[in-house]
Motif scaffolding. Structure first.
Motif, mmCIF file in Angstrom:
data_model
loop_
_atom_site.group_PDB
_atom_site.id
_atom_site.type_symbol
_atom_site.label_atom_id
_atom_site.label_comp_id
_atom_site.label_asym_id
_atom_site.label_seq_id
_atom_site.Cartn_x
_atom_site.Cartn_y
_atom_site.Cartn_z
ATOM 1 N N ARG A 98 23.849 49.265 30.488
ATOM 2 C CA ARG A 98 24.070 50.292 31.516
ATOM 3 C C ARG A 98 23.903 51.675 30.920
ATOM 4 N NH1 ARG A 98 27.980 48.790 35.861
ATOM 5 N NH2 ARG A 98 28.006 51.015 36.151
ATOM 6 N N GLY A 211 45.104 43.662 45.528
ATOM 7 C CA GLY A 211 44.056 44.685 45.568
ATOM 8 C C GLY A 211 44.413 45.826 46.496
ATOM 9 N N SER A 237 43.583 44.251 40.963
ATOM 10 C CA SER A 237 42.219 44.756 40.824
ATOM 11 C C SER A 237 42.311 46.178 40.276
ATOM 12 C CB SER A 237 41.498 44.750 42.172
ATOM 13 O OG SER A 237 42.110 45.682 43.030
ATOM 14 N N ARG A 238 41.190 46.693 39.902
ATOM 15 C CA ARG A 238 41.170 47.984 39.214
ATOM 16 C C ARG A 238 41.807 49.150 39.978
ATOM 17 N NH1 ARG A 238 37.724 50.047 34.703
ATOM 18 N NH2 ARG A 238 38.432 52.183 34.670
ATOM 19 N N VAL A 252 42.630 42.640 36.136
ATOM 20 C CA VAL A 252 41.742 41.500 35.915
ATOM 21 C C VAL A 252 40.306 41.932 36.192
ATOM 22 C CG1 VAL A 252 41.056 39.247 36.854
ATOM 23 C CG2 VAL A 252 43.477 39.751 36.443
ATOM 24 N N SER A 255 36.466 45.016 32.886
ATOM 25 C CA SER A 255 37.072 45.976 31.963
ATOM 26 C C SER A 255 38.551 45.665 31.739
ATOM 27 C CB SER A 255 36.898 47.398 32.484
ATOM 28 O OG SER A 255 37.262 47.481 33.844
ATOM 29 N N GLY A 256 39.041 44.620 32.368
ATOM 30 C CA GLY A 256 40.428 44.211 32.187
ATOM 31 C C GLY A 256 40.477 42.852 31.497
ATOM 32 N N ILE A 269 41.924 41.695 48.117
ATOM 33 C CA ILE A 269 40.912 42.017 47.097
ATOM 34 C C ILE A 269 39.553 41.647 47.690
ATOM 35 C CG2 ILE A 269 39.993 41.318 44.836
ATOM 36 C CD1 ILE A 269 42.863 40.930 43.894
ATOM 37 N N SER A 270 38.592 42.589 47.609
ATOM 38 C CA SER A 270 37.312 42.335 48.281
ATOM 39 C C SER A 270 36.431 41.354 47.519
ATOM 40 C CB SER A 270 36.558 43.649 48.484
ATOM 41 O OG SER A 270 36.206 44.206 47.233
ATOM 42 N N ALA A 272 34.575 42.308 44.400
ATOM 43 C CA ALA A 272 33.443 42.967 43.727
ATOM 44 C C ALA A 272 33.131 42.181 42.453
ATOM 45 C CB ALA A 272 33.807 44.406 43.381
ATOM 46 N N GLN A 274 32.659 42.943 39.429
ATOM 47 C CA GLN A 274 33.434 43.235 38.212
ATOM 48 C C GLN A 274 34.808 42.589 38.262
ATOM 49 O OE1 GLN A 274 32.083 45.691 40.092
ATOM 50 N NE2 GLN A 274 30.463 46.548 38.815
ATOM 51 N N HIS A 275 35.293 42.313 39.453
ATOM 52 C CA HIS A 275 36.554 41.586 39.562
ATOM 53 C C HIS A 275 36.294 40.081 39.407
ATOM 54 C CE1 HIS A 275 40.801 41.181 40.454
ATOM 55 N NE2 HIS A 275 40.480 40.097 41.150
ATOM 56 N N LYS A 290 41.803 40.458 55.363
ATOM 57 C CA LYS A 290 41.617 40.566 56.810
ATOM 58 C C LYS A 290 40.143 40.657 57.204
ATOM 59 C CE LYS A 290 42.467 45.505 57.234
ATOM 60 N NZ LYS A 290 43.346 46.554 57.693
ATOM 61 N N ASP A 291 39.262 40.842 56.214
ATOM 62 C CA ASP A 291 37.823 40.901 56.499
ATOM 63 C C ASP A 291 37.181 39.528 56.241
ATOM 64 O OD1 ASP A 291 35.127 41.347 56.641
ATOM 65 O OD2 ASP A 291 35.048 42.760 54.967
ATOM 66 N N ARG B 13 34.510 52.205 52.895
ATOM 67 C CA ARG B 13 34.688 50.782 52.578
ATOM 68 C C ARG B 13 35.072 49.964 53.797
ATOM 69 N NH1 ARG B 13 36.989 52.762 48.325
ATOM 70 N NH2 ARG B 13 35.771 52.531 46.438
ATOM 71 N N GLN B 178 34.215 57.175 34.963
ATOM 72 C CA GLN B 178 34.786 55.933 35.495
ATOM 73 C C GLN B 178 36.024 56.246 36.345
ATOM 74 O OE1 GLN B 178 34.833 52.997 36.589
ATOM 75 N NE2 GLN B 178 35.174 51.540 34.935
HETATM 76 C C1 FAD Z 1 31.904 49.371 35.050
HETATM 77 C C2 FAD Z 1 32.915 48.929 36.066
HETATM 78 C C3 FAD Z 1 33.990 48.168 35.654
HETATM 79 C C4 FAD Z 1 34.919 47.701 36.572
HETATM 80 N N1 FAD Z 1 35.925 46.904 36.149
HETATM 81 C C5 FAD Z 1 36.741 46.342 37.046
HETATM 82 C C6 FAD Z 1 37.752 45.400 36.650
HETATM 83 O O1 FAD Z 1 37.923 45.088 35.466
HETATM 84 N N2 FAD Z 1 38.539 44.870 37.612
HETATM 85 C C7 FAD Z 1 38.387 45.168 38.939
HETATM 86 O O2 FAD Z 1 39.129 44.626 39.775
HETATM 87 N N3 FAD Z 1 37.466 46.060 39.341
HETATM 88 C C8 FAD Z 1 36.648 46.647 38.432
HETATM 89 N N4 FAD Z 1 35.728 47.556 38.852
HETATM 90 C C9 FAD Z 1 35.788 48.036 40.248
HETATM 91 C C10 FAD Z 1 35.145 47.087 41.230
HETATM 92 O O3 FAD Z 1 33.768 47.385 41.321
HETATM 93 C C11 FAD Z 1 35.773 47.265 42.636
HETATM 94 O O4 FAD Z 1 35.723 48.621 43.012
HETATM 95 C C12 FAD Z 1 37.221 46.806 42.713
HETATM 96 O O5 FAD Z 1 37.375 45.519 42.145
HETATM 97 C C13 FAD Z 1 37.661 46.794 44.153
HETATM 98 O O6 FAD Z 1 39.030 46.480 44.227
HETATM 99 P P1 FAD Z 1 39.699 45.877 45.552
HETATM 100 O O7 FAD Z 1 39.023 44.610 45.889
HETATM 101 O O8 FAD Z 1 41.159 45.844 45.336
HETATM 102 O O9 FAD Z 1 39.426 47.027 46.626
HETATM 103 P P2 FAD Z 1 38.425 47.055 47.849
HETATM 104 O O10 FAD Z 1 37.053 46.704 47.436
HETATM 105 O O11 FAD Z 1 38.665 48.348 48.546
HETATM 106 O O12 FAD Z 1 38.937 45.869 48.772
HETATM 107 C C14 FAD Z 1 40.150 45.863 49.481
HETATM 108 C C15 FAD Z 1 40.144 44.618 50.345
HETATM 109 O O13 FAD Z 1 41.395 44.517 50.998
HETATM 110 C C16 FAD Z 1 41.194 44.058 52.314
HETATM 111 N N5 FAD Z 1 42.362 44.495 53.082
HETATM 112 C C17 FAD Z 1 42.679 45.768 53.431
HETATM 113 N N6 FAD Z 1 43.847 45.763 54.092
HETATM 114 C C18 FAD Z 1 44.278 44.482 54.163
HETATM 115 C C19 FAD Z 1 45.420 43.842 54.723
HETATM 116 N N7 FAD Z 1 46.380 44.536 55.330
HETATM 117 N N8 FAD Z 1 45.527 42.507 54.615
HETATM 118 C C20 FAD Z 1 44.550 41.796 53.992
HETATM 119 N N9 FAD Z 1 43.463 42.335 53.444
HETATM 120 C C21 FAD Z 1 43.320 43.670 53.532
HETATM 121 C C22 FAD Z 1 39.884 44.671 52.735
HETATM 122 O O14 FAD Z 1 39.298 43.890 53.762
HETATM 123 C C23 FAD Z 1 39.079 44.619 51.426
HETATM 124 O O15 FAD Z 1 38.333 43.421 51.335
HETATM 125 C C24 FAD Z 1 34.785 48.037 37.943
HETATM 126 C C25 FAD Z 1 33.712 48.803 38.353
HETATM 127 C C26 FAD Z 1 32.776 49.238 37.444
HETATM 128 C C27 FAD Z 1 31.617 50.022 37.935
#
Ligand code: FAD
Lengths: 321, 252
Positions: A98, A211, A237-238, A252, A255-256, A269-270, A272, A274-275, A290-291, B13, B178
């Motif tokens: 990267r 997440g 998640s991050r 997790v 990067s974790g 947690i969506s 992604a 990286q997760h 919920k999605d 998102r 980041q």
């Molecule tokens: C280089 C790099 C390294 C990274 N390293 C990591 C890493 O180590 N770990 C990591 O996790 N991420 C990492 N990321 C970030 C990763 O790309 C995502 O941004 C991150 O994992 C998203 O976290 P999330 O799923 O919690 O949030 P979001 O993607 O915002 O997802 C939230 C989810 O919650 C759902 N939701 C919302 N409200 C509710 C509700 N009330 N009930 C049920 N569901 C609901 C939504 O539908 C959605 O699917 C990294 C990114 C990069 C670029």
């Protein structure tokens, strides 16, 4: 050379798994595959790579390539690629790639398609599949302009056990890399880990991971109560750790920490990439989101499409029954 | 310190994503937009560096007219002025984006250029690094700490699996930031009022920005696992799940 050139990656002489996966991706396209590896003295790593069924392994060596720098790698690889004229350059999608591949592509004035998860025929050429919108959609992408095009292969997209090995070891050629050490502007220091991690999630049998769906830190006791009822560790998640709602050591992913519990519960947690790379080795995966289109459902064994604020307390209650 | 922060507007998102008819991008007419998250951290880092070392923070965005929404937001958070590159930007691939940004900032002699490490939509992770090459300045990616001292920078790069590394380089330089490097501030009412008077210079995208890649198909990913979906009320679903985890998966 009209074939494929794979750029393998080593740290301190050790090859990573992603390099082998990139070779598998190249082999899956077919034709002539060569592998190059850059560093100070990379003969041993090159010899290891020669076990793969490839036409040749090139050890691209220079004292200034001892520690990775983007300036050093781009100089060495740009000169080598101009010379070798491959049709396609394949790299593993690591943090190191990267850091330098976009610069390498810009220097060569060629297309770069990042984090490919599949390769398909498209017309007379090829399309590369890559995730967009954080994995919610896949895009098949075609590169334009003169070759070589550059592609990086997402971790885990190709399986190392599909590697074609050769009975006869491939030839290894050592090349003096064209590097002007005085033109390297970055001065790297030795890699390090932050203070000892107090929680070792890799050993946990059950993990309740939360997440951004949790909305704020006030939702965390709900998650903790479920974890207690399950005898599980809490992870995240991050974004949860970025926001400081939970300590970094509970993150997790790429990067974790990498985890492989018997049970992994992903709450809001969506999914992604990286997760996913950090948890998809879990034995049983449950996703509550919920999605209905969240990518996490692609790897889940059990899925509940619902608001976690309704399901989590119900789950805690059901466990106590 | 004269700092440029490149920001991008992406769809939120929570947006319901719908693929367009040609299957080349999404139907974004009815979408809502926000500031790309890693860019928000880049902006915050730029503002903190300015508070420490003086100078100015200039936000720069390449995108359609609606991108002024995130530009205004950045100005409200404290950026001093903005450059908006508007016009035909190829299909928004990384090389055309970086080309557009480079043309807008190359004559300003910034000491430091910050970008997010990747965007939430395309996720190329290339724009910052290509921009550094276009500007002829050194770069480092996935940055979690920035220390500026005289003419040089010492930055903490994130590596895989919890590893980090410090790298030193001369200024001017470009860093891709980041998420989580700092805690974000939000715009105050005072900031929003002040932003109204700040300059947004609109410049046309340079001619001849050809995209080097294009999407030929766009579709939801296929499931790799057979997921057992559990329905019903929350209490029902919870009971069914507990039963399945106990009796079928045997993991509790
Ligand atoms: C280089 C790099 C390294 C990274 N390293 C990591 C890493 O180590 N770990 C990591 O996790 N991420 C990492 N990321 C970030 C990763 O790309 C995502 O941004 C991150 O994992 C998203 O976290 P999330 O799923 O919690 O949030 P979001 O993607 O915002 O997802 C939230 C989810 O919650 C759902 N939701 C919302 N409200 C509710 C509700 N009330 N009930 C049920 N569901 C609901 C939504 O539908 C959605 O699917 C990294 C990114 C990069 C670029």
């Amino acid at each position: 050379m009209a074939g494929i050139l794979v750029i393998a990656e080593q740290t301190g002489g050790t090859l990573n798994r992603a390099s082998w996966e990139a070779i598998v991706a190249a082999q899956s396209i077919g034709g002539d595959v060569k592998v190059a590896i850059a560093g100070r003295e990379v003969g041993a790593a090159a010899a290891e790579l020669a076990a793969a069924e490839v036409a040749e392994v090139i050890a691209l060596q220079h004292a200034a390539l001892d520690l990775y720098t983007p300036d050093g790698y781009v100089q060495a690889l740009a000169a080598f690629i101009r010379d070798a004229e491959p049709g396609l350059v394949v790299l593993p999608h690591t943090y190191q790639t990267r850091d330098f591949a976009p610069k390498l592509a810009a220097r060569l004035e060629r297309a770069l398609i990042t984090d490919c998860t599949a390769i398909k025929a498209h017309g007379d050429g090829r399309a590369f599949t890559r995730p967009v919108f954080q994995g919610k959609l896949n895009a098949d992408v075609v590169a334009d302009g003169p070759t070589p095009h550059l592609v990086t292969i997402q971790i885990g997209a190709f399986r190392v056990d599909a590697l074609k090995k050769s009975g006869r070891r491939a030839a290894v050629r050592t090349v003096d890399a064209a590097v002007d050490a005085s033109a390297i502007r970055q001065k790297p220091e030795a890699p390090f880990k932050e203070a000892r991690q107090a929680v070792d999630l890799s050993q946990a049998e059950r993990i309740v991971s939360v997440g951004r769906g949790i909305k704020g830190p006030e939702g965390l006791p709900l998650v903790q109560a479920l974890a207690d009822a399950l005898g599980a560790e809490v992870a995240a998640s991050r974004p949860i750790c970025d926001a400081g709602w939970l300590p970094m050591e509970r993150q997790v992913g790429s990067s974790g920490q990498t985890v492989a519990p018997k049970l992994y519960l992903a709450l809001g947690i969506s999914g992604a990439i990286q997760h996913l790379v950090g948890m998809k080795g879990s034995k049983t995966i449950v996703a509550i989101n919920k999605d209905p289109d969240a990518p996490i459902f692609e790897v889940a064994d059990y899925g509940i499409v619902a608001d976690l604020f309704d399901v989590v307390p119900a789950l805690t209650t059901a466990l106590k029954e | 310190m004269k700092i440029a922060v490149c920001i991008k507007q992406v769809i939120t998102r929570e947006s319901q994503i719908r693929v367009n008819e040609q299957k080349t991008w999404i139907r974004d007419q009815d979408a809502t937009f926000e500031l790309n998250e890693p860019d928000a951290y880049a902006l915050e880092e730029g503002l903190r560096l300015k508070e420490k070392h003086g100078g100015e923070v200039v936000v720069c965005s390449a995108g359609p007219a609606r991108a002024t929404q995130v530009i205004r937001e950045a100005l409200a958070r404290g950026a001093d002025r903005a450059i908006h590159v508007e016009g035909e930007l190829g299909s928004g691939d990384a090389f055309s984006m970086a080309g557009a940004l480079a043309s807008a900032i190359k004559d300003e002699a910034f000491d430091l250029v910050l970008t997010g490490l990747q965007s939430d939509d395309h996720g190329f992770g290339q724009v910052g690094v290509v921009l550094a090459e276009n500007l002829g300045i050194p770069h480092a990616t996935i940055i979690m700490e920035v220390n500026a001292d005289g003419g040089s920078l010492r930055v903490k790069r994130e590596l895989e699996g919890g590893w980090f590394q410090f790298v030193t380089m001369p200024l001017p330089a470009l860093l891709t930031i980041q998420s989580g490097i700092n805690q974000l501030r939000y715009a105050t009412l005072k900031g929003i009022m002040a932003a109204k008077k700040k300059e947004i210079r609109t410049v046309p995208a340079p001619a001849g920005l050809a995209a080097r890649q294009r999407i030929v198909d766009l579709y939801p990913p296929q499931k790799v696992k057979k997921t057992e979906m559990i329905g019903g009320s929350a209490a029902d679903a919870a009971r069914q799940l507990v039963r399945a985890l106990r009796d079928d998966a045997r993991v509790i």
